[in-house]
Design a protein around this motif. Structure first.
Motif, PDB file in Angstrom:
ATOM      1  N   VAL A   5       0.987  -1.175  -0.124  1.00  0.00           N
ATOM      2  CA  VAL A   5       0.229  -0.230  -0.179  1.00  0.00           C
ATOM      3  C   VAL A   5       0.699   1.187  -0.209  1.00  0.00           C
ATOM      4  N   LEU A  65      -0.859  -0.761  -4.029  1.00  0.00           N
ATOM      5  CA  LEU A  65      -1.788  -0.271  -4.711  1.00  0.00           C
ATOM      6  C   LEU A  65      -1.792   1.727  -3.670  1.00  0.00           C
ATOM      7  N   MET A  67      -2.655   4.975  -2.701  1.00  0.00           N
ATOM      8  CA  MET A  67      -4.312   5.471  -2.140  1.00  0.00           C
ATOM      9  C   MET A  67      -3.899   7.103  -1.721  1.00  0.00           C
ATOM     10  N   TYR A  69      -4.806   9.881   0.012  1.00  0.00           N
ATOM     11  CA  TYR A  69      -5.263  10.046   1.488  1.00  0.00           C
ATOM     12  C   TYR A  69      -5.791  11.697   0.645  1.00  0.00           C
ATOM     13  N   SER A  72     -11.286  15.055  -1.971  1.00  0.00           N
ATOM     14  CA  SER A  72     -11.825  14.688  -3.353  1.00  0.00           C
ATOM     15  C   SER A  72     -10.377  14.677  -3.756  1.00  0.00           C
ATOM     16  N   ALA A  73     -10.554  14.464  -5.242  1.00  0.00           N
ATOM     17  CA  ALA A  73      -9.561  14.837  -6.676  1.00  0.00           C
ATOM     18  C   ALA A  73      -9.825  15.348  -7.789  1.00  0.00           C
ATOM     19  N   ASP A  98      -2.005  -0.165  -8.920  1.00  0.00           N
ATOM     20  CA  ASP A  98      -3.303   0.260  -9.449  1.00  0.00           C
ATOM     21  C   ASP A  98      -3.573   1.653  -8.060  1.00  0.00           C
ATOM     22  N   LEU A  99      -4.183   2.642  -8.736  1.00  0.00           N
ATOM     23  CA  LEU A  99      -4.364   3.706  -8.371  1.00  0.00           C
ATOM     24  C   LEU A  99      -6.080   3.412  -8.171  1.00  0.00           C
ATOM     25  N   CYS A 100      -6.503   4.081  -6.602  1.00  0.00           N
ATOM     26  CA  CYS A 100      -7.458   3.582  -5.550  1.00  0.00           C
ATOM     27  C   CYS A 100      -8.213   4.551  -5.672  1.00  0.00           C
ATOM     28  N   PRO A 101      -9.474   5.304  -5.499  1.00  0.00           N
ATOM     29  CA  PRO A 101     -10.222   6.098  -5.492  1.00  0.00           C
ATOM     30  C   PRO A 101      -9.943   6.748  -4.239  1.00  0.00           C
ATOM     31  N   PRO A 102      -9.972   8.549  -3.988  1.00  0.00           N
ATOM     32  CA  PRO A 102      -9.876   9.262  -2.911  1.00  0.00           C
ATOM     33  C   PRO A 102     -11.069   9.056  -2.144  1.00  0.00           C
ATOM     34  N   LEU A 103     -10.877   8.954  -0.933  1.00  0.00           N
ATOM     35  CA  LEU A 103     -11.488   9.107   0.319  1.00  0.00           C
ATOM     36  C   LEU A 103     -12.866   9.538  -0.134  1.00  0.00           C
ATOM     37  N   GLY A 104     -13.202  10.195  -0.258  1.00  0.00           N
ATOM     38  CA  GLY A 104     -14.699  10.481  -1.334  1.00  0.00           C
ATOM     39  C   GLY A 104     -15.102  11.224  -0.236  1.00  0.00           C
TER      40      GLY A 104
END
Lengths: 123, 123
Positions: A5, A65, A67, A69, A72-73, A98-104
């Motif tokens: 991570v 991964l 991630m 933090y 929003s991106a 792999d790029l994860c989504p932001p916390l969002g």
């Protein structure tokens, strides 16, 4: 497969803000099975994302991964993160990134808001 | 006592980022008993914090919880928020204004990180 991570915060001139990500990394080490966890920063703090990616690979990861933090991106941040991912993938050909989504707007974010309100005298 | 929630985001030139706070406000309306919930922005978007505070008072609040939708609040942001709180309290003498802590390192933040990792192929 060894999955790492790579946590990514924006980075700040304030050491305190950067330290938050170190705390998140420590908690993730305690509360997950990921054996490789590295904190990195988009700018203004070290390690950079490429340095963080290299640390993951040198520690034995064959899958990373990434991630963000971020609450929003935006398009600017997303473009930067995708570029870093592509550069890392090109540099370390046997490793997948792999790029994860932001916390969002994760549903739990509302629970955090409600907790903060209650702590301050809300119902 | 009628307690209002004044949500506060940084504000962005990107409508999408600002809209996140509107969604948080909508969810909070659905999932809490606060009868007055207003979204506002520190800068770059409307309504401003003073306008949002006024909306809360005009809607009948005698207590306003100012909730920063920030991952962390540095000294600059904290100073601005405290100034807005003091100004609102001086302007509306019969209303109390309290500033909540930012989202920060709430324990649930780690659950969100873990969910994002799992969604992206993590364990």
């Amino acid at each position: 497969m060894t999955t790492a991570v790579l946590l990514i915060a924006h980075g700040s001139r304030r050491a305190e803000a950067n330290h938050d990500l170190v705390i998140v990394a420590d908690r993730l080490r305690e509360q997950s099975d990921y054996s490789i966890i590295v904190a990195s920063y988009l700018e203004l703090a070290d390690p950079s994302i490429p340095d963080g990616a290299r640390q993951c690979v040198e520690a034995g990861a064959d899958h990373v991964l990434m991630m963000p933090y971020f609450l929003s991106a935006g398009s600017h941040v997303t473009r930067d993160l995708e570029r870093f991912r592509n550069e890392a993938a090109a540099k370390f050909e046997t490793v997948s990134f792999d790029l994860c989504p932001p916390l969002g707007l994760h549903p739990l974010m509302l629970e955090i808001v409600k907790d903060r309100l209650t702590e301050t005298g809300g119902s």
